[in-house]
Every structure is written in C-alpha cells, then in structure tokens.
Enzyme design. Structure first.
Site, mmCIF file in Angstrom:
data_model
loop_
_atom_site.group_PDB
_atom_site.id
_atom_site.type_symbol
_atom_site.label_atom_id
_atom_site.label_comp_id
_atom_site.label_asym_id
_atom_site.label_seq_id
_atom_site.Cartn_x
_atom_site.Cartn_y
_atom_site.Cartn_z
ATOM 1 C CG ASN A 10 -61.273 24.259 3.292
ATOM 2 O OD1 ASN A 10 -61.945 23.424 3.897
ATOM 3 N ND2 ASN A 10 -59.986 24.457 3.530
ATOM 4 N NE ARG A 94 -58.974 20.301 3.163
ATOM 5 C CZ ARG A 94 -58.748 20.507 4.453
ATOM 6 N NH1 ARG A 94 -59.271 21.531 5.074
ATOM 7 N NH2 ARG A 94 -57.981 19.687 5.126
ATOM 8 C CG HIS A 183 -52.234 18.050 5.813
ATOM 9 N ND1 HIS A 183 -51.453 17.852 6.928
ATOM 10 C CD2 HIS A 183 -53.144 18.989 6.152
ATOM 11 C CE1 HIS A 183 -51.880 18.627 7.907
ATOM 12 N NE2 HIS A 183 -52.918 19.336 7.458
ATOM 13 N NE ARG A 244 -56.050 17.315 14.688
ATOM 14 C CZ ARG A 244 -55.948 17.869 13.467
ATOM 15 N NH1 ARG A 244 -54.803 17.839 12.818
ATOM 16 N NH2 ARG A 244 -56.992 18.426 12.919
ATOM 17 C CD GLU A 387 -53.691 22.524 1.908
ATOM 18 O OE1 GLU A 387 -53.387 23.468 2.669
ATOM 19 O OE2 GLU A 387 -54.232 21.486 2.296
#
Ligand code: ADP
Length: 404
Positions: A10, A94, A183, A244, A387
């Site tokens: 990743n 990823r 996601h 965010r 993940e």
C-alpha cells in the site's frame, strides 16, 4: 513447491505499508511500514510475525520508494522471507482510483499501468504514489505477477442514479466528474463477513456498512452489490472524518474564494486536512475526544454531536435506498473500538428496528460480533475490516485463475 505467498503493498506519497501473507492458510508472515520516505527522519518498522521476536526499527534517510522497497526486502530476507523467494506467488497493490474501467482486480501490464496513469487527474493525491510502488516492485521482480486491487472497484455497481452528480452531463462526462467511492476493498470484505456472521449468503442480505477510520465512508450494499456510497469524485464527500469536512455546500468554496480571499489550493488543504473533527475541536483521535467530553469539554462534545448527526443521516438515507435492511455494521479504527459512537449513531432509531445492547456493545474483541439485542429486527454488528487480507485473497485468486 507451490508458491502460496502474497506480498501486499500500500504505497502512499511518502510511505509504504506492507504485509506478507501465506494464502495456504491465510497466516500473516510479516508486516511493516516505511514512513517519511525522502526525509532525513525516514523510519522502517518491521514486525517479524512468523519468525518471532520483537519488531525491528531502522531510522535514517530512505531516499525514495525504490530504496524503501529494497529495505523492506532486506528485512524480509533477514526472516528468510525475501522477495527473491520462489514461494512468493504475486504482489498485490492497493490502487486508490480505478475509474470506471477497472471493476475487478487486474494483472498489471504496461497497458494497465498506462490506464492507471490516465486516472491521475481524478486522483492526483493517490494514484501517483500507487504507480511509483508498482513501478518499483516490477523493477525488483519483473518475472512476478503484480495485481492491482482498486479502492473504487466495489462501487462500480452503483446505478447511474447514485453515481451521477446533477450537473451538466456534457461537462461532467468530459472531465469524468462522477461519484466513484473509495474504501471499496473494506466495504466488500466487511459486507461479505457480515453475511457470514448472520449465517446467510451475501446475495440474501442488505447491509449498511459504516467504515469509520480516520477517513470514513458509508455504503449501502444490496445482495452483495454496492448501490450507494458516501465518498464521491474524491474521498472528501460524505461523513465527517478525522480531518475532512465531508458534505458541504459547494458554494462554501466560492464564498471562501470571493469573500475570504483564499486560493483554491488553500481551500483544498482546509477541507481535506484542517476540517472534520480536527477542524471542529483540534483533535481527530476519537479516544482523545471522548476523554475531553468526559472532562466536560464543550467544543469536543459539539464535534462529536456533528459527527454523529451526519452518521445518523446516512444510516437513514441508506435505509431508504435499500428499503429492507438486515444489518448495520461498524468497522475500522473508530467503528471497531468506539462503543459511544456506535451507541449514539443508533440511538433513537428503534422505530427502524435498530438498537444496541449496552453490555454487548461494551465488549472489546477482535472478532466479528453482534451488538444488537435479540428482539431487534435489524442486526447491528461490529466486523473488523482486513483490507490486506482481502487484497491478498483477490490477488491470489486471480493469479491462480491465470495459471490454471
Ligand atoms: P485509517 O486507516 O483511516 O488511518 P483507522 O481505521 O486505523 O484509520 O482508524 C484510526 C482512528 O481510529 C483513530 O484516528 C482513532 O480516532 C480511532 N481509534 C483507534 N483506536 C480507538 C479506540 N480504542 N477508541 C476510539 N477510537 C479509536
């Protein structure tokens, strides 16, 4: 000897997270993180899970992603798990943005890499780092299959009614402006694991997944297929996140430009890095926010209330989108650990068949579990996301298919 190991990478702009898994039994052999690549204070932390022993740390400048991956390779070699091992079957990457084209994990060749590059304008913060990671890994092991697993792929099943913004179609299409969602690897894994927890097939259940980490997103999953999700063109839309803003009237940007005299880049930083929980109360760690609330801090309490209000709105919205809901499931750092968030998000929704059992909710566990009382019509669950395992699974399945 069959190669059964998969390395999951990743790659961020200044970091690389990695895990090495053995897909014969799903065990994790090693894991780690390289941070602050390109700075004097780079750091590599390696956990030799299979070899045993304490985690190892190296500090000092790691110049670029290639040096980072070489350092990772050295650490793995020290555990007898080097990148040159014949037991390594593939590397799974990823990749944040796969646009509309990549609906499935994909073996990377030059054409695929070129297509991921073509998506850089819609993912300027993420795809370049992913591309660097892929290039570096291909240079180190050109003979090895490398697979891209896209954060957007699970959401490509969204109907046009959910994926399109109500803006001029020609302009939107010209600039590929639409809702992609992110996601996806987590939403896919968690919605499937929830069906399993309920003892049902994924095709038979409708699930609302709440992935609440530092970044946060919700999705509505009908029979294993995503029909709506809260992130949009970029990961900025939707829920209140660590830093965010999530949903905000787009006119906020015009206002801050015209009246506030801010540049577009400044507003970009404001909404992505200085908003959400951190903008509201100065902290983005839910543990700290809860501590402050317990100490009577009103600013932290308001930040929490805004976070929960937005979350609840999405639960209601996705309930309406799905019509029938079998489970609402919490996952990621906040979702898995913050019992007060789960309790507050579901509070008052008894008429919708939703409730949380206080005792079950307060249990700390790494296992997927139900936290709703037996009488509740809709299951409420906590399902730890994974993940890396999902990327490794998808990578290994694809490579196996190609080889058979
Ligand atoms: P990401 O992958 O988006 O960086 P994670 O899914 O790891 O994020 O979630 C990180 C967040 O999880 C932290 O910022 C913190 O708010 C929250 N978190 C982690 N552990 C706990 C805990 N024990 N209680 C409450 N919140 C937690």
């Amino acid at each position: 000897m069959t190669a059964t190991r998969v390395l999951v990478l990743n790659s961020g702009s200044s970091s690389v997270k990695y895990q090495l898994l053995d897909m014969a039994d799903g065990t994790r052999l090693a894991a780690g993180l390289v941070e602050r690549i390109g700075e004097e204070t780079s750091r590599l932390r390696h956990e030799p899970l299979a070899a045993g022993g304490d985690s190892r740390e190296r500090t000092g400048r790691i110049a670029d992603h290639e040096a980072a991956l070489r350092a990772v390779s050295d650490e793995l070699s020290a555990d007898g798990l080097g990148l040159d091992s014949p037991e390594l079957a593939a590397i799974g990457h990823r990749v944040v943005h796969g646009g509309l084209k990549f609906t499935e994990p994909t073996v990377i060749d030059d054409a695929v890499l070129a297509e991921i590059e073509r998506l850089v304008p819609v993912a300027p913060l993420h795809n370049p780092a992913n591309i660097t990671g892929i290039r570096t890994a291909r240079a180190l092991r050109p003979d090895l299959p490398q697979v891209a697993v896209f954060d957007t792929a699970f959401h490509t099943t969204m109907p046009e009614s959910a994926a399109r913004y109500a803006i001029d179609v020609e302009t939107a299409d010209r600039h590929r402006v639409r809702r992609y969602g992110f996601h996806g690897t987590s939403h896919a894994y968690v919605s499937r694991a929830t069906a399993k927890l309920l003892g049902k097939a994924p095709e038979d259940v409708n699930v609302i997944v709440l992935h609440l980490g530092n970044g946060a997103s919700a999705s509505a999953v009908r029979g294993g297929r995503c029909v709506d999700t809260s992130m949009g063109l970029t990961p900025l839309e939707g829920l209140v996140m660590g830093t965010r803003s999530g949903d905000a009237d787009p006119a906020v940007i015009f206002h801050l430009t015209r009246v506030g005299g801010m540049s577009i880049d400044e507003i970009d930083v404001l909404l992505n890095k200085k908003s959400g929980l951190v903008g509201l109360c100065g902290d983005n760690d839910m543990r700290e926010i809860r501590r402050r609330i317990d100490a009577g801090d009103e600013q932290a309490a308001l930040a929490f209330d805004i976070y929960i209000h937005r979350l609840k709105k999405y639960i209601g919205a996705y309930y309406a989108v799905l019509g029938r809901v079998d489970a609402v499931v919490f996952t990621a750092g906040v979702g898995e650990n913050a019992a007060p968030v789960r309790e507050a998000a579901v509070a008052g929704l008894e008429e919708l068949g939703l409730a949380v059992d206080g005792e079950l909710n307060s249990v700390r566990s790494d296992e997927a579990r139900l936290i709703s009382p037996e009488y509740a019509r809709v299951a409420v669950a906590v399902v730890p996301t994974d993940e890396e395992l999902e990327i490794a699974d998808q990578t290994y399945a694809l490579v196996g298919k190609e080889n058979s």
